[in-house]
Design a protein around this motif. Structure first.
Motif, PDB file in Angstrom:
ATOM      1  N   SER A  43       0.838  -1.203   0.000  1.00 34.23           N
ATOM      2  CA  SER A  43       0.000   0.000   0.000  1.00 34.23           C
ATOM      3  C   SER A  43       0.870   1.249   0.000  1.00 34.23           C
ATOM      4  N   ASP A  94       0.276   5.306   0.587  1.00 33.92           N
ATOM      5  CA  ASP A  94      -0.675   6.337   1.024  1.00 33.92           C
ATOM      6  C   ASP A  94      -0.007   7.706   0.980  1.00 33.92           C
ATOM      7  N   SER A 101      -7.216   7.283   1.173  1.00 32.12           N
ATOM      8  CA  SER A 101      -6.190   7.033   2.188  1.00 32.12           C
ATOM      9  C   SER A 101      -6.631   7.544   3.549  1.00 32.12           C
ATOM     10  N   ARG A 102      -6.165   6.867   4.589  1.00 29.75           N
ATOM     11  CA  ARG A 102      -6.457   7.352   5.944  1.00 29.75           C
ATOM     12  C   ARG A 102      -5.711   8.648   6.243  1.00 29.75           C
ATOM     13  N   ARG A 106      -4.822   6.309  -1.816  1.00 25.95           N
ATOM     14  CA  ARG A 106      -4.151   5.052  -1.484  1.00 25.95           C
ATOM     15  C   ARG A 106      -4.119   4.184  -2.740  1.00 25.95           C
TER      16      ARG A 106
END
Length: 450
Positions: A380, A382, A437-438, A443
């Motif tokens: 991942s 991000d 994305s957080r 993301r």
């Protein structure tokens, strides 16, 4: 809740489809075994209905007649001498053992035979021939049938061989039928497995070729149709490989021809007098060289690279160095022991495109790698940039497509970064998906087979 009549057949069809095997091996086995099993069941049923039950009924009628003769003969002259004479004659001629149990009554209970038809046939025959109460047991003794008849003096007990009451060879027939079914099933499994194994090898070779892995040990085998499909695959593979080689040679030539005048222009600009126009021309040349590199990388696709086992954390850290030099804050989270079989340079280029893209649109980048619970590996990337609207996720992967409305800061880009990254992921048998994305930006998730 009752379903409408028109939905019931559809529901039944769905249930049948779900219950059927999905593999070629399972379906082929079902096609062969099901008719054999139905035939065996039909033959067994016909045997029991038309032969075994008929023979058993006739044997039961004969035994019941002999029992009735012995009881009636004794009742005509109920003396010990008569009983002795009847018992001797029955044992000598009929192989029956007859004895009188004075003062006794008939037993109350009776154990049921596993073959209920035996009890029903004998009970029907005895009821037709005897007027006196009777009791019998076909399970107490392995080789005999115990029959008891009530008389005034007590109970007459008669032990008769089992083969006098019913056909005792029926279970042997069933055993032979079962053994034949098992043998035929084993042979069918062996032959079907040999055929499906060749198809599995062909599928594995095609999958490996699609991921850029050569399978030199693959050879056409199996049935004629499977060999034809395998030979067609090998011919197709040869044509595609020849096309790739020709394209690679052409791209190498184009790259050389384009870089030669670019190098001369860069040399002339280096010797020219410094000035605003000179600086602009240098920037144009740098952008042109970057564009040529991306075009060639997209067309080449890193198809000829050898697959190797690499440590993902090390590879990600090497990729992240470029983004760190560009001024982005990059953090890497991955298991040092996590490894994958990939084409290192191709995967490095794909991750570099994702990481540099994240660094160009955000200030903070997080890269993580882990093994998925369902199997495979997930990487991942991000960022905390502006992100991309969800309805434009798929458009972002189209070649030469730049989403200027959302992420237009990368002036050097030509819209090939995500396209190259997805092409690399899919050539490994995986894919890339985009999500929110957080960190607030985009993301990008690279999924690879384990």
């Amino acid at each position: 809740m009752k379903l409408p009549r028109r939905l019931e057949p559809r529901l039944m069809q769905r249930l049948i489809k779900r219950s059927l095997p999905t593999s070629l091996f399972g379906r082929s086995l079902l096609i062969i075994i099901l008719p054999v099993a139905l035939m065996q069941i039909a033959v067994t049923w016909i045997f029991f209905d038309a032969h075994w039950q008929t023979v058993t009924s006739r044997l039961s009628d004969g035994l019941a007649g002999e029992v009735a003769w012995a009881v009636e003969s004794y009742q005509d002259d109920p003396t010990p001498a008569t009983l002795t004479r009847i018992a001797d004659r029955a044992e000598e001629s009929l192989n029956l053992s007859i004895a009188l149990q004075p003062g006794r009554d008939l037993p109350q209970g009776r154990r049921t035979n596993a073959f209920a038809v035996v009890d029903r046939s004998l009970e029907r025959a005895l009821a037709q021939r005897l007027d006196a109460p009777f009791w019998f047991d076909t399970t107490r003794y392995p080789a005999y049938v115990d029959i008891r008849v009530k008389v005034d003096e007590g109970v007459i007990r008669i032990l008769a061989p089992r083969d006098r009451a019913f056909a005792t060879q029926g279970h042997i027939f069933v055993l032979w039928m079962a053994m034949a079914t098992v043998l035929l099933t084993a042979i069918a499994i062996l032959f079907i497995r040999n055929q499906t194994r060749t198809i599995e090898r062909l599928a594995a070779a095609a999958d490996a070729f699609g991921r850029g892995i050569d399978a030199p040990a693959f050879k056409p085998s199996g049935a004629r149709e499977v060999r034809q499909a395998a030979q067609a695959f090998l011919a197709m593979k040869s044509r595609i490989q020849r096309h790739i080689d020709q394209r690679t040679a052409l791209l190498a030539s184009v790259s050389h021809d384009l870089r030669t005048p670019l190098t001369r222009l860069k040399l002339e600009l280096a010797l020219a007098e410094p000035g605003p126009r000179t600086g602009e021309m240098k920037r144009d040349l740098a952008e042109m060289e970057h564009m040529i590199d991306e075009y060639l990388a997209f067309a080449r696709g890193e198809g000829g690279e050898v697959v190797e086992t690499v440590t993902l954390k090390t590879l990600i850290e090497e990729v992240s160095e470029g983004a760190i030099r560009a001024g982005a804050v990059v953090s890497v989270a991955a298991d040092p022991e996590l490894q994958a079989r990939v084409r290192p340079n191709a995967l490095k280029r794909a991750l570099s495109n994702l990481v540099m893209n994240a660094a160009a649109h955000g200030e903070k980048v997080e890269v993580s790698a882990s093994r998925r619970p369902s199997g495979g590996i997930e990487i991942s990337v991000d960022d905390d940039g502006p992100g991309i609207p969800q309805e434009q996720y798929e458009d972002a992967f189209k070649a030469f497509n730049r989403l200027d409305a959302a992420r237009n800061q990368n002036a050097k880009g030509v819209g090939l970064g995500l396209a190259i990254a997805r092409d690399v992921a899919r050539s490994h048998g995986g894919d890339i998906i985009l999500d929110r994305s957080r960190l607030g930006g985009l993301r990008a998730v690279v999924r690879l087979p384990g």
